[in-house]
Design a protein around this motif. Structure first.
Motif, mmCIF file in Angstrom:
data_model
loop_
_atom_site.group_PDB
_atom_site.id
_atom_site.type_symbol
_atom_site.label_atom_id
_atom_site.label_comp_id
_atom_site.label_asym_id
_atom_site.label_seq_id
_atom_site.Cartn_x
_atom_site.Cartn_y
_atom_site.Cartn_z
ATOM 1 N N LEU A 85 -9.203 -2.680 -10.938
ATOM 2 C CA LEU A 85 -9.938 -3.653 -11.742
ATOM 3 C C LEU A 85 -10.739 -4.650 -10.924
ATOM 4 C CD1 LEU A 85 -7.421 -4.417 -14.651
ATOM 5 C CD2 LEU A 85 -9.226 -2.693 -14.510
ATOM 6 N N PHE A 86 -10.288 -4.973 -9.718
ATOM 7 C CA PHE A 86 -10.994 -5.971 -8.914
ATOM 8 C C PHE A 86 -11.554 -5.390 -7.616
ATOM 9 C CE2 PHE A 86 -7.950 -8.222 -11.589
ATOM 10 C CZ PHE A 86 -8.787 -9.118 -12.245
ATOM 11 N N GLY A 87 -11.456 -4.077 -7.462
ATOM 12 C CA GLY A 87 -12.051 -3.419 -6.309
ATOM 13 C C GLY A 87 -11.341 -3.642 -4.996
ATOM 14 N N ASP A 88 -10.129 -4.194 -5.046
ATOM 15 C CA ASP A 88 -9.398 -4.476 -3.814
ATOM 16 C C ASP A 88 -8.010 -3.846 -3.801
ATOM 17 O OD1 ASP A 88 -8.113 -6.037 -5.695
ATOM 18 O OD2 ASP A 88 -8.540 -7.963 -4.717
ATOM 19 N N GLY A 89 -7.705 -3.038 -4.813
ATOM 20 C CA GLY A 89 -6.415 -2.363 -4.871
ATOM 21 C C GLY A 89 -5.268 -3.222 -5.345
ATOM 22 N N SER A 90 -5.532 -4.471 -5.731
ATOM 23 C CA SER A 90 -4.433 -5.383 -6.066
ATOM 24 C C SER A 90 -3.895 -5.172 -7.478
ATOM 25 C CB SER A 90 -4.887 -6.841 -5.909
ATOM 26 O OG SER A 90 -5.971 -7.137 -6.776
ATOM 27 N N VAL A 91 -4.767 -4.834 -8.426
ATOM 28 C CA VAL A 91 -4.362 -4.675 -9.827
ATOM 29 C C VAL A 91 -4.963 -3.378 -10.352
ATOM 30 C CG1 VAL A 91 -4.289 -5.700 -12.124
ATOM 31 C CG2 VAL A 91 -4.386 -7.185 -10.120
#
Length: 273
Positions: free
Chosen positions: A175-181
């Motif tokens: 969802l945020f392009g950083d793999g966090s969510v």
């Protein structure tokens, strides 16, 4: 980036309704929604829980009947405005709301955030807005609770790229392009229903929303059947989603469910029912 979860209300039902082999004792189930601060997106809500738009004030007949049947007992300190104030925020600070599905106990507070972008299943929302009211009601959806401009504020979950989630959970929309969510499709409970995997926590967390109502019901032999199965959009798909959530937990992940009455280390201090 650790999410926290507030309890917006209690809904009290017999244990045997949500847990196979349960008793007739009445159990207060929570109605959680989440908050986290993303380093780029800022404050983000996961759903909005129940609110006064369900329990009082001008409402359609169907929503009044729904409230009379379920009787949600709102937790004043667990309403979004109170929780955000406790966290040093106000509704205008929330720029993004992730809507896991469109049932009343997940969207009742959307009107509090008229400027927020809504991350949701765009195709499902389009279907809701087009189909007759009786079909929405059959699926537990009330147009009364959806802001009139909602479609213009939706960012489509399915339009976001995929990334592999940890512990064999499969692919999820980043969802945020950083793999966090990662948004993890968990079909069966409602059309378009998805959970959220917080993949970068020391122990990955899967917020599995309504894949089941309590953690014990993930286990074989404890999963509720009739009449709980009547509520499911697709009982077969729900069984498969439940299996995946259990496998994630058995592989070492943490699982949190929206309605689980048990306390979680991700919960804000609970209010008694």
């Amino acid at each position: 980036m650790k999410p926290v979860f507030a309890n917006s209300a209690f809904v009290t039902v017999p244990e045997r309704l949500f847990l196979c082999g349960g008793t007739w004792r009445r159990v207060p189930l929570k109605v959680r929604y989440g908050v986290f601060r993303h380093p780029a997106a800022g404050p983000v809500l996961i759903d909005t829980g129940y609110g006064p738009s369900v329990t009082r004030g001008p409402r359609g007949l169907a929503l009044r009947l729904y409230n009379a049947i379920l009787g949600p007992d709102l937790v004043a300190a667990g309403q979004p405005e109170a929780v955000l104030q406790r966290l040093g925020l106000k509704p205008g600070d929330v720029g993004t709301i992730i809507v896991t599905h469109f049932h009343a106990d997940h969207v009742a507070g959307l009107h509090l955030f008229p400027k927020a972008r809504i991350v949701a299943k765009a195709d499902v929302l389009r279907k809701i807005l087009k189909q007759p009211a009786h079909k929405n009601l059959h699926q537990g959806i009330f147009r009364d609770l959806l802001p009139v401009d909602l479609a213009s504020r939706v960012d489509d979950v399915d339009g976001v790229g995929l990334r592999e989630a940890p512990l064999g959970l499969g692919g999820g929309h980043d969802l945020f392009g950083d793999g966090s969510v990662l948004a993890i499709d968990l079909p069966g409970h409602a059309e378009g229903h998805f959970g959220l995997c917080f993949a970068n926590l020391p122990t990955p967390l899967l917020y599995a929303v309504d894949a089941q109502w309590c953690a014990e019901a993930l286990e074989e032999g404890r999963r509720p059947g009739f009449p709980a199965s009547l509520i499911a959009d697709d009982p077969q798909a729900l069984a498969e989603s439940t299996r995946r959530v259990l496998a994630f937990r058995q592989a070492g992940g943490e699982v949190l469910l929206c309605h689980d009455p048990a306390e979680s280390r991700y919960d804000l201090a609970a209010e008694a029912p």
